[in-house]
Design an enzyme around this catalytic site. Structure first.
Site, short mmCIF file in Angstrom:
data_model
loop_
_atom_site.label_atom_id
_atom_site.label_comp_id
_atom_site.label_asym_id
_atom_site.label_seq_id
_atom_site.Cartn_x
_atom_site.Cartn_y
_atom_site.Cartn_z
CG ASP A 250 -2.29 0.65 0.82
OD1 ASP A 250 -2.31 1.90 0.74
OD2 ASP A 250 -3.30 -0.07 0.57
CG HIS B 7 -4.88 2.82 -1.40
ND1 HIS B 7 -4.89 2.88 -0.03
CD2 HIS B 7 -6.17 3.07 -1.79
CE1 HIS B 7 -6.11 3.14 0.40
NE2 HIS B 7 -6.90 3.26 -0.65
CD GLU C 131 -10.49 4.01 0.35
OE1 GLU C 131 -11.33 4.20 1.25
OE2 GLU C 131 -9.35 3.57 0.56
#
Ligand SMILES: *[C@@H]1O[C@H](CO)[C@@H](O)[C@H](O)[C@H]1NC(C)=O
Length: 601
Positions: A224, A277, A348
């Protein structure tokens, strides 16, 4: 010794001794699609039980592991299933006569196995069915399976039903007839080795628990923005962003985990979370392919926020070099992971983060009609051909690419969507649009929720008030710092009817589910107790469902089964959290909220 303890528990309920079938009824988990116990009394099983009829090395080594577990653990069911006792203040002491065990000199010596197609590969949709039969008085166990992978499931069932009599002998209640196959082909848990490192040893422990509960997909969110733990041949500098040299996997480590999983019928599906990410690792190759990595994540001034959590970073989707690097990284990783499925993230993505890129700003300046949705479409159009590197490849993405505020206009329908928001609403939306869906609804399946917040310098904790229903503060009455609180208990997971309201056509698009365990607050020290035994509730939900043959919810019936299975995980050296005071395990249904056993419908 164990059996005596068990008997004592039952004696308090209704009788002084029990038939083995009452005890073993809690085994196995997941409950098979169909299982019929006879009532002829237990028969002895030889310690040198021999597998006959198959020379396949995978099957033989799986058999050795199962037999080793049977003879080493000598399982005595830790919990039993009994009808809920009638309350009687003056019980007569009744002794149900224990049936004598069948002739001790005979007993079961062989396992005869027939596998139709030993060459079928472990992949999505492979036949995992099996049958297991012990005929009355027989000296052998008969197993049939279409494939090796079904045979492996037969063994994890068998190792749970051959138990110890608490003294010298191994026994099995017979006759028994099992016909079993999964409801869903995709039954997963997700680990995250980007927020914290998880050692290969602990990953193998998860795989052990998965094999026992018939979960067949390990979704591995490898990196990540916080760290890049993989030592790459193509770009050795990427692992400068590992937490330490020790906290890394090289290609061999990965291959050996994939192989360990395969031997247990578990596929490993990697995730590279792109283009969001992403900072660690990528920025070592070239800081220019990462945008906003040096920004303040800005949760405090929302209009400037660049990420859902620190540290920010997204790949620059306009920069040509981004695709060159992705292609090489993808090529190397697909060499370590053999599965046809590959998860490429997609969740996201933050518009504000993209604004940090001069190339993206220039791209918007070229045509004033362009939107962030167009930008994401550009990402899809350029990246998907890279990911679709062979005909059999199936790409998985988080649903955000089509569901979030910023989303691509057109995403190929053969891309599988993993749904984590909106529960049933999003599952309906995606399946109705023709996408295959992996259910990961955060309100039901997220194993990391409810542990409180981890971001610091947070004045919301500096409040001295007690709970007040009218003005809930951050700690009390609110979400307790966890965006997806509360903690998801096994009952929450097991009761989730995730196809409710879908048409038959839509139902066909649900290929299964995955319980994610995001690792902001997880590492080797706690991973197993956060995963287990809750993941086993998902295991049964996806294998044989949460209803009995009359269509009634069987959560109450599952109670003793999962209590028992938790102890069985421990016996197999998989750490698993306690679900209940041990009293409840020893006193079936004494800890139910309702006396009425059909209260959960
Ligand atoms: C699916 O959700 C999107 C985003 O909320 C919405 O625009 C769209 O109309 C929905 N489609 C269906 C078929 O429900």
């Amino acid at each position: 010794m164990h059996l005596r303890r068990l008997l004592r528990a039952v004696a308090t309920a209704i009788c002084l001794s029990i038939a083995v079938v009452d005890a073993v009824k809690v085994n196995p988990l997941p409950a098979p699609t169909s299982i019929t116990w006879g009532n002829s009394g237990p028969i002895r099983v030889s310690e040198r039980l021999a597998l006959k009829g198959c020379e396949n090395s995978h099957v033989r080594s799986a058999w050795r592991r199962a037999l080793d577990a049977i003879t080493r653990i000598r399982w005595v069911p830790a919990a039993i299933e009994e009808p809920i006792p009638k309350f009687d203040p003056f019980p007569e002491t009744t002794t149900k006569r224990r049936r004598d065990r069948n002739d001790r000199s005979r007993g079961i010596r062989d396992v005869n196995i027939k596998i139709e197609d030993e060459r079928a590969e472990l992949k999505h949709g492979v036949d995992e069915s099996y049958t297991l039969e012990i005929k009355e008085g027989s000296d052998s166990i008969d197993i049939t399976a279409k494939t090796v992978w079904g045979a492996l499931h037969a063994f994890t069932t068998l190792q749970q039903i051959i138990i110890s009599d608490g003294k010298r002998d191994l026994i099995v209640e017979q006759p028994v007839s099992i016909k079993d196959k999964p409801l869903y082909p995709y039954r997963g848990v997700m680990i995250d080795t980007g927020r914290n490192f998880i050692s290969p040893r602990k990953i193998r422990e998860q795989i052990d628990g998965m094999a026992l509960s018939k979960l067949n997909v390990l979704h591995w969110h490898i990196y990540d923005s916080q760290s890049w733990p993989v030592v790459m041949r193509s770009y050795p500098e990427m692992s400068k962003d590992a937490y330490s040299r020790r906290e890394t996997y090289n290609g061999e480590d990965i291959r050996s985990i994939v192989d360990y999983a395969r031997q247990r019928g578990v596929r490993v599906i990697p995730e590279t979370d792109l283009p969001g990410h992403s900072a660690s690792g990528w920025q070592q190759v070239d800081p220019e392919i990462v945008t906003c990595a040096n920004s303040w994540w800005s949760n405090d001034v929302w209009e400037f926020h660049t990420a859902v959590q620190p540290n920010p970073g997204q790949l620059d989707v306009i920069h040509d070099k981004t695709y060159e690097v992705i292609e090489k990284v993808y090529k190397e990783l697909t060499g370590y992971f053999s599965d046809d499925f590959f998860h490429v993230g997609g969740d996201e993505v933050h518009d504000n983060c993209f604004k940090f890129s001069p190339k993206i700003r220039a791209w918007f300046a070229e045509d004033s009609k362009r939107t962030f949705n167009d930008l994401l479409q550009h990402w899809i159009d350029r990246s998907v051909p890279i990911f679709k590197d062979r005909k059999s490849r199936r790409i998985v993405m988080w649903e955000d690419v089509v569901m979030a505020n910023t989303h691509a206009h057109s995403v190929p329908k053969d891309i599988i969507m993993q749904s984590w928001n909106g529960g049933l609403k999003n599952i309906k939306n995606l399946t109705s649009r023709g996408y295959d869906v992996i259910v990961s609804s955060s309100d039901f399946f997220y194993l990391d929720c409810g542990n409180g917040g981890y971001v610091t310098n947070d004045p919301r904790y500096n409040v001295m008030t007690n709970p007040d229903p009218d003005t809930p503060n951050f700690n009390y009455g609110g979400n307790g710092g966890s965006w997806c609180a509360p903690y998801k208990t096994w009952q929450r997971i097991y009761n989730y009817d995730f196809t409710d309201g879908l048409t038959d056509d839509e139902k066909k698009h649900v290929i299964g589910g995955t319980a994610p365990l995001w690792s902001e607050q997880v590492d080797d020290a706690v991973i197993s107790t956060k995963m287990w035994p809750r993941a086993a509730a998902l295991g049964e939900l996806l294998w044989s469902g949460n209803v009995d043959k009359d269509g009634k919810k069987r959560t109450t019936e599952m109670t003793q089964r999962i209590f028992n299975f938790r102890e069985y995980l421990l016996a197999n050296e998989v750490s698993a959290a306690p679900l209940t005071p041990k009293y409840c395990l020893q006193h079936p249904h004494a800890c139910d909220l309702n006396y009425d056993q059909s209260a959960v419908v």
